[in-house]
Every structure is written in structure tokens, then in C-alpha cells.
Design a protein around this motif. Structure first.
Motif, short mmCIF file in Angstrom:
data_model
loop_
_atom_site.label_atom_id
_atom_site.label_comp_id
_atom_site.label_asym_id
_atom_site.label_seq_id
_atom_site.Cartn_x
_atom_site.Cartn_y
_atom_site.Cartn_z
N PRO A 75 -8.85 -8.63 54.40
CA PRO A 75 -9.87 -9.68 54.37
C PRO A 75 -9.36 -10.99 54.97
CG PRO A 75 -8.80 -9.52 52.23
CD PRO A 75 -8.21 -8.43 53.08
N ASP A 76 -10.30 -11.76 55.54
CA ASP A 76 -10.06 -13.18 55.78
C ASP A 76 -10.36 -13.88 54.46
OD1 ASP A 76 -9.45 -13.10 58.51
OD2 ASP A 76 -11.52 -13.38 59.14
N TRP A 77 -9.35 -14.52 53.86
CA TRP A 77 -9.61 -15.23 52.60
C TRP A 77 -10.69 -16.30 52.79
CZ3 TRP A 77 -8.19 -12.78 48.63
CH2 TRP A 77 -6.93 -12.18 48.50
N ARG A 78 -11.33 -16.66 51.71
CA ARG A 78 -12.36 -17.71 51.75
C ARG A 78 -11.80 -18.96 52.45
NH1 ARG A 78 -14.59 -19.57 46.42
NH2 ARG A 78 -15.00 -17.36 46.03
N GLY A 79 -12.58 -19.46 53.40
CA GLY A 79 -12.16 -20.66 54.12
C GLY A 79 -11.16 -20.41 55.23
N PHE A 80 -10.90 -19.13 55.56
CA PHE A 80 -10.03 -18.77 56.68
C PHE A 80 -10.75 -17.77 57.57
CE2 PHE A 80 -6.58 -19.75 53.49
CZ PHE A 80 -6.05 -20.84 54.16
N GLY A 81 -10.37 -17.76 58.85
CA GLY A 81 -10.95 -16.79 59.76
C GLY A 81 -12.46 -16.90 59.81
N LEU A 82 -13.14 -15.77 59.68
CA LEU A 82 -14.59 -15.72 59.77
C LEU A 82 -15.26 -15.72 58.40
CD1 LEU A 82 -14.98 -13.13 62.69
CD2 LEU A 82 -14.87 -15.65 62.80
N THR A 83 -14.50 -15.99 57.34
CA THR A 83 -15.07 -16.14 56.00
C THR A 83 -15.24 -17.63 55.70
OG1 THR A 83 -13.99 -14.12 55.21
CG2 THR A 83 -14.82 -15.64 53.54
N GLU A 84 -16.46 -18.07 55.50
CA GLU A 84 -16.69 -19.48 55.19
C GLU A 84 -16.25 -19.79 53.76
OE1 GLU A 84 -20.70 -20.51 56.07
OE2 GLU A 84 -20.44 -20.28 58.26
#
Length: 312
Positions: free
Chosen positions: A64-73
Motif C-alpha cells: 500500500p501507499d500509506w495515507r498521505g503518501f503516493g496515490l493515497t490521499e
């Protein structure tokens, strides 16, 4: 440009009012548990590509992209809390693994999350690999007033726009930044990572700048004091065998100047009931970039030991 041997696919999963972005490699197989990879602070799930490519055996891999990183807002918050990552991971495993215990690997912040989660949900982790997830130096109760004040001050600076991340004229600038931060990172890998670590965004004055896919709010300190006794209680509750991997370059010595050392970290690991320690040579904190083949080999040997009936 680096060429991925095992390209990932993107999935978006509803997790606690967020649209979580997850990179997935391979397909689920009843004979093997999912391999879940957790990235570190100011990193993204794509950062695991070099390790996935170096695995000998095809695996169903979830990152996963953690929350607030990558494509996870991030959900319009102005700071982030460790318990949220633990809950997010639990939701993600509900979706991807159900009741099947997973093989869990985390780097840096992701390693800290993996260790804590292993204590909170011991039944959900078959084997656990911690890559340079050291935890934090001990803090004393007397530091609480100043820390709360610093937290509030940083929040105000964030809202005044004073904690924005650097932006770049193009992906080449992002790649140069990555290589400056990690001199061992080759140019082809840096160029590949830059395309996943940043995106072009239009500017009010015209043109565009490449911005890092990380919420500046991640720079805000945690208001609560890190408690070593709490961390050790979580370590002691881990039921899975644990492999802790450190790099030959002493990151803790560089960061904390004797306030928290590798010897201190190894002392904390004594609270884990089943743990082994390995070291990767010619590597710094981003050891999964520096020596992906060695890291992949350590992970596979450790994960497969119990499956084959061999001691870890």
C-alpha cells in the motif's frame, strides 16, 4: 531507465473513508500466504519494485501507499498518528487476506508499523521482517510540555505554508535529489523512482513543477511522547518469528549522535520471543534500493524456512 521485470498493477480500496492505493504483483495462491510490503516515511509502494524483481519465486505481493503518501490521499488532516496506520493495515488485510496470516515486511516507518501490528494482531502475521525499523529514542515525561508546544508551533507553520516540500522543474531534478539523499542509488533506478515518487502539477504563474507525492503534514512531530515500555510490550506480544535486518551504514549513529544506538535497538529486540538479526553490507538506510538482491534473498530464506520445515 530501469525496466521492471515484474510490473505491478494498481488497485484502489476503500479504507476508513479513504481511497487507498495499493500496488499488487502476482495473484493469490492457496499454498502461499500474501506477502505484504510496507514502505517507510516519505516513500511510496513502488519503492519495493527492485526487491520484487529480485525474488526468485513468484509471489502474491501487496504494497500500500500509506495515507498521505503516493496515490493515497490523506483525508484533509494536518498531522498523522501511528495508530491510524495500524488500523489501516488491519482493514487492508481484511480485504486482501481475510483470515489468512500474512508474511509482513516493513522498511523504516513501515518496519515500526509491522512490529507494532505484530503485537496488536499476532494471529494475523505468519512471519515478520523488519528492515531498519528502529523505533524512536526514549523520551522523558519532563519533555512533554515542550513537545506539545513544538507540535502546536509546527501546525501553525504548516497552515502558513512554511513546511511545503521542495518541487522540481522536471523528473530529472527529482532523480538528482534521490541520488543526493542516497549516493548508492544508481541513475537508472533514480530515474525510474522519480516517475513514481512525484507528479507534475500546474503552477499559478504558468507552467508546471514536479511535486513529491507526500503530504507536508507528515513533517509534523507526534505530540505524544514515544514510550519504550509500550514498544517493548508490543514486541513481547509478537507471536511470529521475526527477522530484523540492519544496513552496514549506521543510520542511528548518523541521526541521533549517541542518543539512541544500534546496541539500544538490539537490547529492545530481546523482548521479542523469536528473533534473529542480519546485516546487509555496502548499504545504507535505503537498503532495499542499495542491495535489493541481498534483501530479497534474506526475505525469501526467512519466509520459506518454516514452510520447508527447516529452522529459521
Amino acid at each position: 531507465m530501469y525496466q521492471a521485470h515484474r510490473p505491478s498493477r494498481s488497485e484502489f480500496v476503500p479504507i476508513r473513508n479513504l481511497r487507498y492505493h495499493v500496488r499488487v504483483w502476482g495473484t493469490s495462491a492457496p499454498a502461499r500466504p500474501p506477502l505484504v510490503l510496507l514502505h517507510g516515511w516519505m516513500d511510496v509502494a513502488a519503492s519495493w519494485q527492485f526487491v520484487v524483481d529480485a525474488l526468485v519465486e513468484e509471489r502474491h505481493v501487496i504494497a500500500p501507499d500509506w495515507r498521505g503518501f503516493g496515490l493515497t490521499e490523506g483525508g484533509a488532516v494536518d498531522n498523522y498518528w501511528m495508530p491510524d496506520y495500524l488500523a489501516d493495515l488491519d482493514w487492508l488485510l481484511d480485504h486482501f487476506a481475510g483470515d489468512t496470516p500474512v508474511d509482513l515486511v516493513g522498511h523504516s516507518m513501515g518496519g515500526n508499523i509491522a512490529m507494532q501490528y505484530g503485537g496488536v494482531r499476532p494471529q494475523r502475521v505468519r512471519r515478520l521482517v523488519n528492515l531498519e525499523g528502529f523505533g524512536m529514542p526514549p523520551l522523558q515525561p519532563a519533555e512533554a510540555p515542550g513537545r506539545y508546544g513544538k507540535w502546536i508551533d509546527q501546525l501553525k507553520r504548516l497552515h502558513r505554508g512554511e513546511m511545503a516540500l521542495a518541487s522540481y522543474t522536471g523528473p530529472e531534478g527529482v532523480a538528482r535529489r534521490l541520488m543526493k539523499t542516497n549516493p548508492r542509488l544508481s541513475k537508472d533506478k533514480a530515474n525510474w523512482l522519480a516517475g513514481h515518487w512525484s507528479v507534475p502539477r500546474p503552477q499559478a504563474e504558468g507552467g508546471e513543477r514536479w511535486e513529491i507525492l507526500g503530504d507536508p503534514a507528515h513533517k509534523i512531530i507526534n505530540a505524544n511522547l514515544f514510550r519504550v515500555d509500550e514498544a517493548l510490550a508490543l514486541y513481547a506480544a509478537i507471536a511470529a518469528p521475526v527477522l530484523a535486518v540492519v544496513a552496514s551504514e549506521d543510520s542511528l549513529g548518523h541521526w541521533w549522535k549517541g542518543r539512541y544506538t544500534l546496541a539500544d535497538f538490539q537490547e529492545r529486540l530481546e523482548s521479542v520471543r523469536d528473533v534473529r538479526l542480519e546485516r546487509v553490507e555496502d548499504a545504507g538506510h535505503m537498503l532495499h534500493h542499495d542491495q535489493p538482491g541481498r534483501v530479497a534473498a534474506l526475505i525469501e530464506a526467512f519466509l520459506d524456512a518454516s514452510r520447508a520445515g527447516r529452522p529459521a
